[in-house]
Design a protein around this motif. Structure first.
Motif, PDB file in Angstrom:
ATOM      1  N   ALA A  62       0.745  -1.281   0.057  1.00 28.81           N
ATOM      2  CA  ALA A  62       0.003   0.012   0.028  1.00 28.81           C
ATOM      3  C   ALA A  62       0.686   1.288  -0.121  1.00 28.81           C
ATOM      4  N   ASP A  63       0.328   2.316  -0.406  1.00 25.47           N
ATOM      5  CA  ASP A  63       0.822   3.662  -0.640  1.00 25.47           C
ATOM      6  C   ASP A  63       0.126   4.748   0.531  1.00 25.47           C
ATOM      7  N   LEU A  64       0.545   5.404   1.299  1.00 25.84           N
ATOM      8  CA  LEU A  64       0.049   6.288   2.278  1.00 25.84           C
ATOM      9  C   LEU A  64      -0.559   7.462   1.365  1.00 25.84           C
ATOM     10  N   ALA A  65       0.013   7.711   0.171  1.00 27.30           N
ATOM     11  CA  ALA A  65      -0.654   8.891  -0.763  1.00 27.30           C
ATOM     12  C   ALA A  65      -2.124   8.412  -1.086  1.00 27.30           C
ATOM     13  N   ALA A  66      -2.352   7.261  -1.016  1.00 30.45           N
ATOM     14  CA  ALA A  66      -3.785   6.729  -1.844  1.00 30.45           C
ATOM     15  C   ALA A  66      -4.857   6.801  -0.436  1.00 30.45           C
ATOM     16  N   PRO A  67      -5.879   7.752  -0.786  1.00 24.31           N
ATOM     17  CA  PRO A  67      -6.856   8.328   0.282  1.00 24.31           C
ATOM     18  C   PRO A  67      -7.515   6.985   1.104  1.00 24.31           C
ATOM     19  N   ASP A  68      -7.634   5.761   0.473  1.00 20.12           N
ATOM     20  CA  ASP A  68      -8.090   4.635   1.162  1.00 20.12           C
ATOM     21  C   ASP A  68      -7.331   3.601   1.807  1.00 20.12           C
ATOM     22  N   THR A  69      -6.183   4.083   1.632  1.00 15.81           N
ATOM     23  CA  THR A  69      -5.031   3.160   2.534  1.00 15.81           C
ATOM     24  C   THR A  69      -5.172   2.815   3.988  1.00 15.81           C
ATOM     25  N   ALA A  70      -5.332   3.755   4.761  1.00 14.37           N
ATOM     26  CA  ALA A  70      -5.398   3.749   6.203  1.00 14.37           C
ATOM     27  C   ALA A  70      -6.631   2.797   6.513  1.00 14.37           C
ATOM     28  N   GLU A  71      -7.905   2.923   5.788  1.00 12.35           N
ATOM     29  CA  GLU A  71      -8.878   2.280   5.966  1.00 12.35           C
ATOM     30  C   GLU A  71      -8.948   0.767   5.638  1.00 12.35           C
ATOM     31  N   ARG A  72      -7.983   0.510   4.514  1.00 13.83           N
ATOM     32  CA  ARG A  72      -7.782  -1.043   4.435  1.00 13.83           C
ATOM     33  C   ARG A  72      -6.925  -1.651   5.028  1.00 13.83           C
ATOM     34  N   LEU A  73      -5.945  -0.655   5.852  1.00  9.35           N
ATOM     35  CA  LEU A  73      -5.082  -1.455   6.616  1.00  9.35           C
ATOM     36  C   LEU A  73      -5.893  -1.596   7.999  1.00  9.35           C
ATOM     37  N   VAL A  74      -6.858  -0.936   8.695  1.00  9.47           N
ATOM     38  CA  VAL A  74      -7.468  -1.289   9.594  1.00  9.47           C
ATOM     39  C   VAL A  74      -8.372  -2.409   9.191  1.00  9.47           C
ATOM     40  N   ALA A  75      -9.123  -2.473   8.167  1.00 10.20           N
ATOM     41  CA  ALA A  75      -9.957  -3.558   7.971  1.00 10.20           C
ATOM     42  C   ALA A  75      -9.043  -5.029   8.044  1.00 10.20           C
ATOM     43  N   PHE A 111       4.284  16.864  -0.074  1.00 10.27           N
ATOM     44  CA  PHE A 111       3.022  17.532   0.562  1.00 10.27           C
ATOM     45  C   PHE A 111       2.126  16.019   0.607  1.00 10.27           C
ATOM     46  N   GLU A 112       1.891  15.732  -0.484  1.00  9.18           N
ATOM     47  CA  GLU A 112       0.819  14.571  -0.601  1.00  9.18           C
ATOM     48  C   GLU A 112       1.192  13.479   0.016  1.00  9.18           C
ATOM     49  N   THR A 113       2.533  12.916   0.373  1.00  6.77           N
ATOM     50  CA  THR A 113       3.007  11.668   0.597  1.00  6.77           C
ATOM     51  C   THR A 113       3.340  12.087   2.171  1.00  6.77           C
ATOM     52  N   VAL A 114       4.332  12.829   2.393  1.00  5.33           N
ATOM     53  CA  VAL A 114       4.953  13.156   3.818  1.00  5.33           C
ATOM     54  C   VAL A 114       3.842  13.855   4.498  1.00  5.33           C
ATOM     55  N   PHE A 115       3.186  14.773   4.157  1.00  2.00           N
ATOM     56  CA  PHE A 115       2.502  15.557   5.025  1.00  2.00           C
ATOM     57  C   PHE A 115       0.954  15.146   4.902  1.00  2.00           C
ATOM     58  N   LEU A 116       0.140  15.247   4.006  1.00  4.31           N
ATOM     59  CA  LEU A 116      -1.197  15.081   3.681  1.00  4.31           C
ATOM     60  C   LEU A 116      -1.502  13.563   4.081  1.00  4.31           C
ATOM     61  N   GLY A 117      -0.431  12.761   3.500  1.00  3.41           N
ATOM     62  CA  GLY A 117      -0.769  11.125   3.676  1.00  3.41           C
ATOM     63  C   GLY A 117      -0.781  10.786   5.212  1.00  3.41           C
ATOM     64  N   THR A 118       0.315  11.241   5.967  1.00  2.00           N
ATOM     65  CA  THR A 118       0.462  11.164   7.566  1.00  2.00           C
ATOM     66  C   THR A 118      -0.836  11.699   8.071  1.00  2.00           C
ATOM     67  N   VAL A 119      -1.184  12.819   7.737  1.00  2.00           N
ATOM     68  CA  VAL A 119      -2.450  13.316   8.722  1.00  2.00           C
ATOM     69  C   VAL A 119      -3.479  12.583   8.426  1.00  2.00           C
ATOM     70  N   ARG A 120      -3.839  12.115   7.117  1.00  2.00           N
ATOM     71  CA  ARG A 120      -4.889  11.316   6.953  1.00  2.00           C
ATOM     72  C   ARG A 120      -4.933  10.023   7.549  1.00  2.00           C
ATOM     73  N   ALA A 121      -3.655   9.403   7.449  1.00  2.00           N
ATOM     74  CA  ALA A 121      -3.568   8.106   8.209  1.00  2.00           C
ATOM     75  C   ALA A 121      -3.693   8.283   9.674  1.00  2.00           C
ATOM     76  N   VAL A 122      -3.078   9.225  10.173  1.00  2.00           N
ATOM     77  CA  VAL A 122      -3.288   9.558  11.749  1.00  2.00           C
ATOM     78  C   VAL A 122      -4.566   9.484  12.206  1.00  2.00           C
ATOM     79  N   ARG A 123      -5.372  10.375  11.402  1.00  2.00           N
ATOM     80  CA  ARG A 123      -7.066  10.603  11.590  1.00  2.00           C
ATOM     81  C   ARG A 123      -7.599   9.555  11.693  1.00  2.00           C
ATOM     82  N   THR A 124      -7.543   8.721  10.440  1.00  2.00           N
ATOM     83  CA  THR A 124      -8.135   7.249  10.460  1.00  2.00           C
ATOM     84  C   THR A 124      -7.939   6.348  11.418  1.00  2.00           C
ATOM     85  N   PHE A 125      -6.641   6.265  11.687  1.00  2.00           N
ATOM     86  CA  PHE A 125      -6.287   5.258  12.895  1.00  2.00           C
ATOM     87  C   PHE A 125      -6.793   5.712  14.148  1.00  2.00           C
ATOM     88  N   ALA A 126      -6.756   6.835  14.564  1.00  2.00           N
ATOM     89  CA  ALA A 126      -7.229   7.430  15.819  1.00  2.00           C
ATOM     90  C   ALA A 126      -8.633   7.179  15.810  1.00  2.00           C
TER      91      ALA A 126
END
Length: 253
Positions: A62-75, A111-126
């Motif tokens: 998976a790539d954190l730049a993809a919007p659905d990655t964090a949700e897939r990992l939780v699943a 920005f897409e990977t290092v920043f936004l990808g991280t923020v999105r993943a952290v929010r989804t996991f939390a």
């Protein structure tokens, strides 16, 4: 000391090698099970085998730049192991370059990977974590002090540390903890790359060691032990802080 990790389940990104894999190994050694994510499918498969196979770990390319990655990992965690207790979010560092040498497109891509990808993943996991769960974010000592030749990291890491602190305050009432980890010079492939790129690699390493009060570079396992503790129930009263794992290199705590 019992960290309370037995049967806990964690997602780790950037986990085929380096600090992510070192943390996974420490978690599994204490009884946890892990979902490993990275872009390198072959590296992930090898990492799962090193951790003892599918009873202990599963791989999700998976790539954190993809919007659905964090949700897939939780699943993946809940489907395979029946629960999800938290995550370690680690994103590979951007290419070394002084800020003055980084063009607009490179800033946008990072920005897409290092920043936004991280923020999105952290929010989804939390959001997905239960009370008592934890999310740790691997940043860098550049969150506190700029590092020569790492302009993009110097630009994004301090902002990410601030976002993690705000998230920590917001999720605290739900009993979910968030912590930033600030590794210094640890002998991962990333730091090998940085030394190799120097005009005199041996001198670069000697200078780096001389700037560390402990007088040596760190080992990935030394970071992994800290990260595993931070994620564990044993660290239940730690949240909202940024922990340097740098041998004392930062000039202030």
């Amino acid at each position: 000391m019992d960290l309370g990790l037995t049967d806990q389940v964690y997602v780790l990104t950037g986990a085929s090698r380096g600090l992510g894999f070192a943390t996974a190994a420490c978690l599994v050694a204490d009884g946890a099970r892990v979902v490993l994510a990275a872009r390198d499918a072959a590296g992930l498969a090898a990492a799962v085998e090193r951790l003892g196979g599918s009873d202990h770990a599963v791989a999700v390319p998976a790539d954190l730049a993809a919007p659905d990655t964090a949700e897939r990992l939780v699943a993946a965690a809940t489907d395979r192991f029946g629960r999800f207790d938290g995550a370690l979010v680690s994103v590979g560092g951007p290419r070394p370059a002084a800020a003055t040498a980084v063009d607009d497109q490179q800033w946008r891509d990072a920005f897409e990977t290092v920043f936004l990808g991280t923020v999105r993943a952290v929010r989804t996991f939390a959001d997905a974590a239960p009370a008592g769960g934890a999310v740790a974010v691997v940043l860098s000592t550049s969150a506190r002090m700029p590092l020569p030749g790492l302009g993009v990291s110097n630009g994004f890491r301090p902002g990410l540390a601030a976002v993690v602190k705000e998230f920590a305050d917001g999720y605290a009432r739900r009993g979910v903890r968030l912590v930033s980890l600030l590794p210094g010079r640890i002998m991962t492939d990333r730091n090998v790359e940085l030394f190799t790129a120097a005009a005199d690699p041996q001198r670069a390493r000697a200078d780096a060691e001389a700037a560390i009060p402990l007088g040596r570079l760190g080992e990935p396992t030394e970071f992994g032990r800290v990260a595993a503790f931070v994620l564990s129930p044993a660290a239940s009263y730690l949240t909202g802080l940024a922990i340097p794992v740098d041998g004392g290199a930062l000039p202030y705590p």
